[in-house]
Design an enzyme around this catalytic site. Structure first.
Site, PDB file in Angstrom:
ATOM      1  N   LYS A   4      53.495  37.860 -41.401  1.00 12.45           N
ATOM      2  CA  LYS A   4      53.490  36.682 -42.269  1.00 12.45           C
ATOM      3  C   LYS A   4      52.493  36.962 -43.381  1.00 12.45           C
ATOM      4  CE  LYS A   4      51.117  33.002 -40.869  1.00 12.45           C
ATOM      5  NZ  LYS A   4      50.423  31.943 -40.087  1.00 12.45           N
TER       6      LYS A   4
ATOM      7  N   CYS B 103      52.049  36.792 -30.509  1.00 15.79           N
ATOM      8  CA  CYS B 103      52.026  35.819 -29.414  1.00 15.79           C
ATOM      9  C   CYS B 103      53.339  35.131 -29.076  1.00 15.79           C
ATOM     10  CB  CYS B 103      50.961  34.772 -29.701  1.00 15.79           C
ATOM     11  SG  CYS B 103      49.325  35.499 -29.618  1.00 15.79           S
TER      12      CYS B 103
ATOM     13  N   GLY C  65      63.242  36.172 -38.926  1.00 15.58           N
ATOM     14  CA  GLY C  65      62.859  36.128 -37.508  1.00 15.58           C
ATOM     15  C   GLY C  65      61.351  36.039 -37.386  1.00 15.58           C
TER      16      GLY C  65
ATOM     17  N   GLY D 209      38.728  36.352 -31.172  1.00 12.51           N
ATOM     18  CA  GLY D 209      37.285  36.395 -30.899  1.00 12.51           C
ATOM     19  C   GLY D 209      36.461  36.426 -32.174  1.00 12.51           C
TER      20      GLY D 209
ATOM     21  N   LEU E   7      56.874  25.722 -30.791  1.00  8.85           N
ATOM     22  CA  LEU E   7      56.840  26.169 -32.193  1.00  8.85           C
ATOM     23  C   LEU E   7      57.917  27.223 -32.442  1.00  8.85           C
ATOM     24  CD1 LEU E   7      52.960  26.366 -32.651  1.00  8.85           C
ATOM     25  CD2 LEU E   7      54.511  24.799 -33.844  1.00  8.85           C
TER      26      LEU E   7
END
Ligand SMILES: NC(=O)C1=CN([C@@H]2O[C@H](COP(=O)(O)OP(=O)(O)OC[C@H]3O[C@@H](n4cnc5c(N)ncnc54)[C@H](O)[C@@H]3O)[C@@H](O)[C@H]2O)C=CC1
Ligand SMILES: O=C(O)[C@H]1O[C@H](OP(=O)(O)OP(=O)(O)OC[C@H]2O[C@@H](n3ccc(=O)[nH]c3=O)[C@H](O)[C@@H]2O)[C@H](O)[C@@H](O)[C@@H]1O
Length: 463
Positions: free
Chosen positions: A340, A277, A272, A15, A228
């Site tokens: 990440k 998500c 990993g 958002g 993905l």
């Protein structure tokens, strides 16, 4: 219909950045982002744009340009709904932790609350846009709630899933591969689609704005994430085979990626995948397939998650085995905790699970991450409920620089691919560590030859 007022419910990782970019690119549209979380809204309104609650390269500049001009952050949800012609729902849709579908299905309680609030407040026709990632056919439920509990006004429901990745949110939003908008095939539905197309057309070329029916749009988002994540699990599966055969996974990835049918992206073997998500969306997909009795479809996709769990566990096992089968009371330095680089988000980060495994073996973990706070790390561990807060706090030390984190360590484990890790004085780190000094590079970012020349025993993924 020309949109002049937009409301977005949910001031989170999607958002916030999405609406900031809409506001920047559409100065004629007033954009109000609302959230129940008062602290989050206060942080978005912090006079110093560097203190906004989400770290994304380039975001604070956009917020400072648009905030107070046509971008507003507020806790007054009713007012923003009432005033807007178009309402984006961008609330969280986590995996259910209770009841039917526990551990698999998406928890839609926040979505339903938004729908009920919109129905209660709206006095004029509205376009409601699903920005959150939702199970296919959620628009049906939203429509039913809006039509049966509302004030008799007309609602159009669009699906407009978001494809940004964290760490590159701003560039992804400014230059998206595509914008996907799903809506009703009726003429009212088509008008609503056009209204949203017109918003994006302020900066996205028309050939990148794709329109479909609602169900295709909802399902495409889950499908994109499944594909993905599948690539990562596929290359990670190969990484284990490489370790047994003296093949090198980076070389294999390069060799297959040059085939234009396969493509080079998303083939980095790692400790990993993490993030809020991939796991949740695939579990949701598995649950949906099972609910239609499609067990083979469900099993096929579930394997992506099984492989990912295995990859995380394999990494911690490798550390224990290499350190002579015991890490008890040994200090293991973690470089990185975020899932990440270039984000302060830690949801489902591999680091959490690797730390948990090593603490089970009574290792002392010493972490440095440039953007993640100690409180966040401890609360990530507490969430697993393996041990209490006091125990987690005693096993996990946090330092504000890598050199101190690595001092007196038996091993360094790279969990996040932050660029700065490659720039360190690794000789200095080596000199400060116990010998033999080990490096476990869960991201394959360090120069193995250079580290071995210094004296380190280096182990990457898949080589
Ligand atoms: N994080 C990401 O990179 C991406 C996430 N998505 C999807 O977008 C959705 C949102 O994800 P995030 O932004 O990461 O979640 P988030 O947890 O960062 O933000 C969600 C916000 O919604 C607020 N909220 C929940 N219920 C509310 C209500 N009834 N009224 C007002 N505010 C409410 C929460 O307080 C929270 O601040 C999810 O469905 C996710 O799957 C999609 C693409 C990328
Ligand atoms: O729905 C979402 O939330 C988003 O999920 C991902 O974005 P995100 O999770 O933010 O970040 P990614 O770049 O996809 O990375 C996910 C995880 O996979 C890992 N990864 C990624 C690529 C790779 O080659 N290898 C690999 O291990 C990353 O380190 C990270 O832990 C998708 O890339 C976005 O398109 C999508 O909108």
């Amino acid at each position: 219909m020309k949109i002049t007022k937009i409301c977005c419910i949910g001031a989170g990782y999607v958002g916030g950045p999405t609406m900031a970019v809409i506001a920047q690119k559409c100065p004629d549209i007033q954009v109000t982002v609302v959230d129940l979380n008062e602290q989050r809204i206060a942080d978005w309104n912090d006079p110093n744009p560097e203190n906004i609650p989400i770290y994304e390269p380039g975001l604070s500049e956009i917020v400072s340009e648009a905030r107070g001009r046509n971008l507003f952050f507020s806790t007054d949800v009713d007012k923003a709904i009432d005033e807007a012609q178009m309402i984006f729902i961008s609330v969280n849709t986590p995996t259910k932790t209770y009841g039917k579908g526990k551990g698999m299905a998406a928890d839609l309680k926040y979505i339903e609350l938004c729908a009920r609030q919109i129905a209660r407040v709206a006095k004029q026709n509205k376009i409601v846009v699903e920005k959150s990632t939702l199970p296919v056919r959620t628009a049906e439920a939203i429509k039913s709630i809006l039509e049966n509990t509302g004030n008799g006004v007309q609602f159009q429901i669009l699906s407009n899933p978001e494809f940004l990745a964290e760490g590159t949110a701003v560039t992804d939003l400014l230059n998206p591969d595509r914008i996907l908008i799903g809506g009703d095939t009726t003429s009212e539905g088509q008008k609503a689609i056009q209204a949203l197309v017109d918003v994006y057309a302020n900066w996205v070329s028309k050939d990148r704005i794709l329109t479909t029916n609602v169900w295709s749009s909802e399902l495409s988002k889950l499908t994109a994430n499944a594909f993905l994540a599948q690539r990562i699990s596929s290359i990670n599966a190969m990484s284990e085979l490489c370790e047994k055969t003296e093949a090198n996974v980076s070389e294999v990835a390069r060799a297959i990626g040059m085939d234009s049918r396969i493509g080079a992206k998303f083939l980095k073997a790692s400790v990993g995948f993490g993030g809020s998500c991939f796991q949740k969306d695939i579990l949701n997909l598995v649950y949906i397939a099972k609910s239609y009795g499609l067990n083979e479809v469900a099993d096929y996709w579930e394997q992506v998650i099984i492989m990912n769990d295995h990859q995380k566990r394999r990494f911690s096992n490798k550390i224990v085995q290499t350190l002579y089968n015991t890490v008890a009371d040994k200090k293991i330095a973690f470089l990185g905790w975020a899932f990440k680089k270039d984000t302060n988000d830690t949801r489902e980060s591999a680091a959490i699970y690797v730390a948990d495994d090593l603490i089970n073996e009574q290792a002392k973990i010493s972490v440095y991450d440039p953007k993640v706070t100690r409180n966040k790390m401890i609360s990530d561990l507490d969430y697993l409920e393996t041990r209490n807060n006091q125990e987690n706090s005693s096993y996990l030390e946090t330092l504000d620089n890598a050199y101190d984190a690595c001092k007196d360590a038996h091993a360094v484990a790279v969990l996040t691919e932050w660029d700065e890790f490659t720039t360190y004085d690794w000789k200095r780190i080596y000199d400060s560590m116990h010998k033999p000094a080990f490096v476990f590079d869960g991201r394959n970012i360090l120069d193995a030859k250079k580290l071995e020349a210094i004296g380190f025993i280096y182990q990457g993924i898949g080589s």
